[in-house]
Scaffold this motif. Structure first.
Motif, PDB file in Angstrom:
ATOM      1  N   GLU A  56      -8.367  -2.642  -0.892  1.00 29.40           N
ATOM      2  CA  GLU A  56      -9.539  -3.006  -1.689  1.00 29.40           C
ATOM      3  C   GLU A  56     -10.505  -1.834  -1.816  1.00 29.40           C
ATOM      4  O   GLU A  56     -11.046  -1.590  -2.890  1.00 29.40           O
ATOM      5  CB  GLU A  56     -10.251  -4.214  -1.068  1.00 29.40           C
ATOM      6  N   LEU A  57     -10.722  -1.111  -0.745  1.00 33.98           N
ATOM      7  CA  LEU A  57     -11.591   0.072  -0.813  1.00 33.98           C
ATOM      8  C   LEU A  57     -11.012   1.106  -1.767  1.00 33.98           C
ATOM      9  O   LEU A  57     -11.757   1.743  -2.532  1.00 33.98           O
ATOM     10  CB  LEU A  57     -11.777   0.657   0.581  1.00 33.98           C
ATOM     11  N   ASN A  58      -9.704   1.315  -1.726  1.00 34.64           N
ATOM     12  CA  ASN A  58      -9.074   2.271  -2.629  1.00 34.64           C
ATOM     13  C   ASN A  58      -9.175   1.803  -4.080  1.00 34.64           C
ATOM     14  O   ASN A  58      -9.385   2.607  -4.986  1.00 34.64           O
ATOM     15  CB  ASN A  58      -7.606   2.486  -2.254  1.00 34.64           C
ATOM     16  N   ARG A  59      -9.049   0.501  -4.295  1.00 30.92           N
ATOM     17  CA  ARG A  59      -9.175  -0.053  -5.645  1.00 30.92           C
ATOM     18  C   ARG A  59     -10.598   0.184  -6.166  1.00 30.92           C
ATOM     19  O   ARG A  59     -10.793   0.565  -7.305  1.00 30.92           O
ATOM     20  CB  ARG A  59      -8.833  -1.533  -5.632  1.00 30.92           C
ATOM     21  N   GLU A  60     -11.590  -0.024  -5.321  1.00 32.15           N
ATOM     22  CA  GLU A  60     -12.992   0.207  -5.714  1.00 32.15           C
ATOM     23  C   GLU A  60     -13.232   1.679  -6.027  1.00 32.15           C
ATOM     24  O   GLU A  60     -13.956   1.997  -6.967  1.00 32.15           O
ATOM     25  CB  GLU A  60     -13.937  -0.276  -4.611  1.00 32.15           C
ATOM     26  N   MET A  88       0.841  -1.162   0.000  1.00 33.69           N
ATOM     27  CA  MET A  88       0.000   0.000   0.000  1.00 33.69           C
ATOM     28  C   MET A  88       0.892   1.232   0.000  1.00 33.69           C
ATOM     29  O   MET A  88       1.751   1.373   0.841  1.00 33.69           O
ATOM     30  CB  MET A  88      -0.885  -0.037   1.250  1.00 33.69           C
ATOM     31  N   SER A  89       0.676   2.133  -0.933  1.00 29.01           N
ATOM     32  CA  SER A  89       1.488   3.347  -0.986  1.00 29.01           C
ATOM     33  C   SER A  89       0.998   4.344   0.057  1.00 29.01           C
ATOM     34  O   SER A  89      -0.103   4.225   0.591  1.00 29.01           O
ATOM     35  CB  SER A  89       1.390   3.980  -2.381  1.00 29.01           C
ATOM     36  N   ASN A  90       1.816   5.358   0.326  1.00 26.80           N
ATOM     37  CA  ASN A  90       1.418   6.369   1.302  1.00 26.80           C
ATOM     38  C   ASN A  90       0.180   7.124   0.857  1.00 26.80           C
ATOM     39  O   ASN A  90      -0.633   7.510   1.677  1.00 26.80           O
ATOM     40  CB  ASN A  90       2.574   7.344   1.559  1.00 26.80           C
TER      41      ASN A  90
END
Length: 83
Positions: free
Chosen positions: A74-78, A1-3
Motif C-alpha cells: 500500500e505504501l508503494n502504491r501511494e 509484492m515484486s522484489n
C-alpha cells in the motif's frame, strides 16, 4: 509484492552513519541499519495478533509477515500515485 517493491521494505527504519575503526591507518564510515521497515511492521502486527490470542504462534508469525507485506504494498502504491 515484486522484489523491486519489496526493496522499500528492506530499508532501515533509523539508519545511522557511524565511524568505525579499521585495521588500517584510516577510519571509515559505515552504515548501521538495525531493523528493516518490513521487520518493524511484522513485529507490530505480531504484537497485536499475539495479544488477541486467537492464532497459534506459527500461524500468527506467518500472518504478521503477510500484514507487513500488505502495508508495504500500500505504501508503494501511494508512492507511485504521487510520482
Amino acid at each position: 509484492m515484486s522484489n523491486n517493491d519489496r526493496s522499500k521494505g528492506n530499508q532501515a527504519i533509523h539508519p545511522m552513519e557511524v565511524w568505525e575503526e579499521a585495521n588500517t591507518l584510516y577510519d571509515h564510515k559505515v552504515w548501521k541499519a538495525g531493523l528493516t521497515k518490513r521487520e518493524y511492521f511484522a513485529a507490530a502486527a505480531l504484537t497485536g495478533l499475539l495479544a488477541a490470542n486467537e492464532l497459534p504462534l506459527t500461524r500468527a508469525a506467518i500472518r504478521a509477515v503477510e500484514v507487513a507485506d500488505t502495508i508495504l504494498d500500500e505504501l508503494n502504491r501511494e508512492d507511485k500515485k504521487t510520482k
